[in-house]
Enzyme design. Structure first.
Site, PDB file in Angstrom:
ATOM      1  N   HIS A 306       0.875  -1.015  -0.014  1.00  0.00           N
ATOM      2  CA  HIS A 306      -0.079  -0.076  -0.061  1.00  0.00           C
ATOM      3  C   HIS A 306       0.949   1.389   0.156  1.00  0.00           C
ATOM      4  O   HIS A 306       1.952   1.241   0.540  1.00  0.00           O
ATOM      5  CB  HIS A 306      -0.986   0.144   1.173  1.00  0.00           C
ATOM      6  CG  HIS A 306      -2.217   0.765   1.070  1.00  0.00           C
ATOM      7  ND1 HIS A 306      -2.054   2.238   1.183  1.00  0.00           N
ATOM      8  CD2 HIS A 306      -3.327   0.519   0.455  1.00  0.00           C
ATOM      9  CE1 HIS A 306      -3.188   2.779   1.013  1.00  0.00           C
ATOM     10  NE2 HIS A 306      -4.056   2.048   0.636  1.00  0.00           N
ATOM     11  N   ASP A 363      -7.898  -5.134  -0.116  1.00  0.00           N
ATOM     12  CA  ASP A 363      -8.360  -6.077  -1.113  1.00  0.00           C
ATOM     13  C   ASP A 363      -8.129  -7.366  -0.748  1.00  0.00           C
ATOM     14  O   ASP A 363      -8.825  -8.338  -1.713  1.00  0.00           O
ATOM     15  CB  ASP A 363      -7.835  -5.525  -2.361  1.00  0.00           C
ATOM     16  CG  ASP A 363      -8.746  -4.445  -2.634  1.00  0.00           C
ATOM     17  OD1 ASP A 363      -9.790  -4.050  -2.567  1.00  0.00           O
ATOM     18  OD2 ASP A 363      -7.972  -3.287  -3.460  1.00  0.00           O
TER      19      ASP A 363
END
Ligand code: CMC
Length: 425
Positions: A306, A363
């Site tokens: 991320h 996700d």
């Protein structure tokens, strides 16, 4: 006021340092080009703040995420998606009266114009639901052109926001029904938001759908966790497109398109596709890890890494617990989950992944959870879009409320040829 100094060719220029409420610091370079003739270069905006915002706070090092000050863990446990949507858009949790008005607006705006429903007939059955969603959201502009310009003094913004939040789930459910060739199920006025969505998705004349309260709860949590994430790719897109003063529907349409990419919201579908490929090709999770680390190979482990979180994504932490609970409740033996858990274990122990601070992101687990609650794979990113919508709307409104209002317009450093003459060719 604290200042930062930049020395260029022996001349010192001072710029104010500003500080956010949680101690985040920035050098305000608004006057940089006027004062020095220079701009900053920051490809991928890794160090660039594009706005001041009071909506969402993230501390990526500590794994903190808060909406309007409230920790994500508390909202996931105690709030509902529509309450969180109100919090994001209006800045506070609704009073009983505000809750009633908001809920009524959502109910009144849940149906799609009958003429618009015919649009679905023109889409091929295999059309990706994200393409349908973005098209239909932009098409709302055709049906509600009176909202081209927003009068923030009246209730036009409130109606527009409620219309979008309510209709997006109807459009999403209809795109699924269209793809499987089943009749559309109209929304019910007596169902709460998530129940209504599940009902429109899964009810059919031959298989009446009974909503499981646990699944409804999981869906509420998933949507809450997606609801905002400050200046990510799709949100920045909504702000940038909206800064041209285009209407809210078109700005949101642009956000949906930005979200679709596999490095952003599209990663949840990629995670499941990746796990299926591992299973199909008989690859071991270990081989998959090696491929992800191989610098000569473009393969990435979807659902890991991320830009902001350099420790565990707090949303992934909540979803992992939820995932375990759903597996136990449903009593499913799902080989893809075993592969996912093994990948996670290997990644958390792996030196390369630890050094690059690549942890599972939202996700990774949202894809697995959507699978467990029966959402088809090509709808995962649509679910993300439904969840992210209140955040986009809140950010769009905040941008419009900020004075002075400026169109977004980054600069560049030109690296092409110097002046050429046509006649010289
Ligand atoms: N698998 C393997 N290597 C990776 C991964 C991954 N998932 N993510 C990053 N890296 C490596 C990357 O190759 C680079 O290595 P090097 O330093 O040798 O060039 C290094 O880690 C830094 O990566 P980056 O791409 O420069 O980092 P970024 O901050 O620009 O990208 C990211 C963040 C999310 C795009 C990236 O981690 C990624 O592609 N992850 C997989 C896609 C994904 O799961 N996206 C969903 C993000 S969460 C939902 C959302 O908010 O959108």
């Amino acid at each position: 006021m604290k200042q930062a100094e930049i020395i260029i060719d022996g001349t010192t220029y001072a710029f104010p340092i500003i500080e956010g409420t949680e101690g985040e610091k920035a050098i305000d370079i608004t006057a940089l080009r006027d004062k020095t003739g220079h701009i900053t270069l920051d490809v991928g905006y890794q160090n660039t703040g594009s706005c001041l915002s009071a909506i969402t706070y993230i501390d990526g090092e500590k794994g903190i995420l808060r909406y309007r000050g409230y920790p994500i863990e508390e909202l996931a446990e105690k709030s509902s998606f529509t309450e969180t949507a109100h919090l994001l858009v209006y800045g506070h949790l609704p009073s009983p009266e505000e809750r009633k008005v908001f809920s009524q607006r959502l109910t009144e705006n849940s149906m799609i114009h009958e003429e618009m429903i015919r649009f679905f007939d023109s889409f091929p059955l295999k059309a990706h639901p994200m393409a349908i969603l973005s098209t239909m959201v932009n098409a709302l502009t055709v049906y509600y052109p009176e909202f081209f310009t927003v009068d923030f003094e009246s209730d036009t913004f409130d109606i527009m926001a409620a219309r979008l939040i309510s209709k997006i789930r109807t459009i999403a459910a209809y795109s699924h029904k269209h793809s499987i060739g089943e009749p559309f199920v109209y929304p019910r006025h007596d169902y709460p938001y998530c129940t209504n969505f599940l009902y429109m998705m899964f009810d059919s004349p031959v298989h009446p759908y009974e909503v499981d309260p646990d699944i409804e709860k999981v869906l509420n949590i998933l949507l809450i966790l997606h609801a905002d994430h400050e200046q990510n790719c799709s949100t920045s897109t909504v702000r940038l497109v909206g800064s041209s003063m285009v209407n809210l529907y078109s700005s949101i349409c642009a956000g949906i398109c930005a979200l679709w990419g596999p490095l952003h919201g599209g990663a949840n579908q990629e995670v499941i596709d990746m796990l299926k490929n591992i299973q199909k090709d008989g690859m071991t999770p270990k081989q998959c890890m090696e491929a992800a680390k191989d610098r000569s190979n473009s393969f990435r482990l979807f659902g890991f890494g991320h830009r902001v979180y350099k420790s565990y994504d707090p949303r992934a932490k909540i979803l992992k617990t939820l995932c375990d609970a759903m597996v136990a409740k449903l009593g499913v033996k799902e080989p893809l989950i075993d592969i996912a858990l093994e990948l996670e274990r290997l990644a958390l122990e792996d030196e390369f992944f630890r050094e690059k601070k690549l942890y599972p992101n939202v996700d990774f687990y949202s894809g697995i959870l959507y699978r467990l609650i029966g959402i088809p794979t090509n709808m995962y990113t649509v679910m993300f879009a439904i969840g992210r919508l209140p955040g986009w709307i809140a950010q769009w409104k905040e941008m419009h409320d900020t004075k002075p209002f400026r169109i977004g317009r980054p600069r560049q450093i030109y690296t092409g040829p110097s002046l050429k003459r046509y006649e010289d060719e």
